[in-house]
Write a protein that holds these residues in place. Sequence first.
Motif, mmCIF file in Angstrom:
data_model
loop_
_atom_site.group_PDB
_atom_site.id
_atom_site.type_symbol
_atom_site.label_atom_id
_atom_site.label_comp_id
_atom_site.label_asym_id
_atom_site.label_seq_id
_atom_site.Cartn_x
_atom_site.Cartn_y
_atom_site.Cartn_z
ATOM 1 N N GLN A 1 0.947 -1.168 -0.035
ATOM 2 C CA GLN A 1 -0.011 0.093 -0.045
ATOM 3 C C GLN A 1 0.821 1.103 -0.077
ATOM 4 O O GLN A 1 0.654 2.026 -0.829
ATOM 5 C CB GLN A 1 -0.906 -0.099 1.180
ATOM 6 N N LYS A 2 1.683 1.105 0.798
ATOM 7 C CA LYS A 2 2.723 2.466 0.937
ATOM 8 C C LYS A 2 3.448 2.672 -0.171
ATOM 9 O O LYS A 2 3.510 3.856 -0.649
ATOM 10 C CB LYS A 2 3.807 2.129 2.127
ATOM 11 N N GLU A 5 1.123 4.353 -2.795
ATOM 12 C CA GLU A 5 0.757 5.674 -2.493
ATOM 13 C C GLU A 5 1.989 6.481 -2.848
ATOM 14 O O GLU A 5 1.628 7.696 -3.498
ATOM 15 C CB GLU A 5 0.542 5.715 -1.159
ATOM 16 N N GLU A 8 2.035 6.763 -6.818
ATOM 17 C CA GLU A 8 1.081 7.740 -7.347
ATOM 18 C C GLU A 8 1.119 9.131 -7.156
ATOM 19 O O GLU A 8 0.447 10.100 -7.717
ATOM 20 C CB GLU A 8 -0.493 7.239 -6.384
ATOM 21 N N LYS A 9 2.210 9.570 -6.501
ATOM 22 C CA LYS A 9 2.410 10.903 -5.989
ATOM 23 C C LYS A 9 3.681 11.480 -6.868
ATOM 24 O O LYS A 9 3.999 12.615 -6.805
ATOM 25 C CB LYS A 9 2.403 11.300 -4.541
ATOM 26 N N LEU A 21 -5.656 1.486 -3.637
ATOM 27 C CA LEU A 21 -5.551 2.966 -3.799
ATOM 28 C C LEU A 21 -7.076 3.644 -4.241
ATOM 29 O O LEU A 21 -8.059 2.728 -4.885
ATOM 30 C CB LEU A 21 -4.793 3.487 -5.084
ATOM 31 N N SER A 23 -8.199 5.929 -5.931
ATOM 32 C CA SER A 23 -8.169 6.006 -7.406
ATOM 33 C C SER A 23 -8.629 5.068 -8.182
ATOM 34 O O SER A 23 -8.681 5.167 -9.328
ATOM 35 C CB SER A 23 -6.790 6.882 -7.891
#
Length: 128
Positions: A1-2, A5, A8-9, A21, A23
Amino acid sequence: QKVAEFLEKHPLIEQVNYPGLASYPQKALARTQSAGSGAVMAIFIKGGLKAAGKFLQELKVFGLAVSLGAVESLACSPAIMTHASVPVEAREKIGLTDSLIRLSIGIENTDDLIHDLDQALNKAASEM
């Protein structure tokens, strides 16, 4: 997950496909079918094949593999690995663009993986 994330940024990443996510287009469906989000994701890197190749070349913790089924973190570019013999037009028709990279997140320390992805993405940015 981390890891998802983080990616994604990142400014060099166009898109991250990962069920964990917010999104993710089919997040609601994924929640009905599984208890977690898994360890495999697809990312689309800006800069096409040249940047994708440089990114893969610069990875230090992630290994390169055509199969993503192992305990170690692995990366795969279908355009230059599993589907290299498929014509570009045919690949693109099914969503396998030159910018697609598949990642399998293994048992390594998450911060080490993020650091590896970050340094490889930063070096790939020089190919744009």
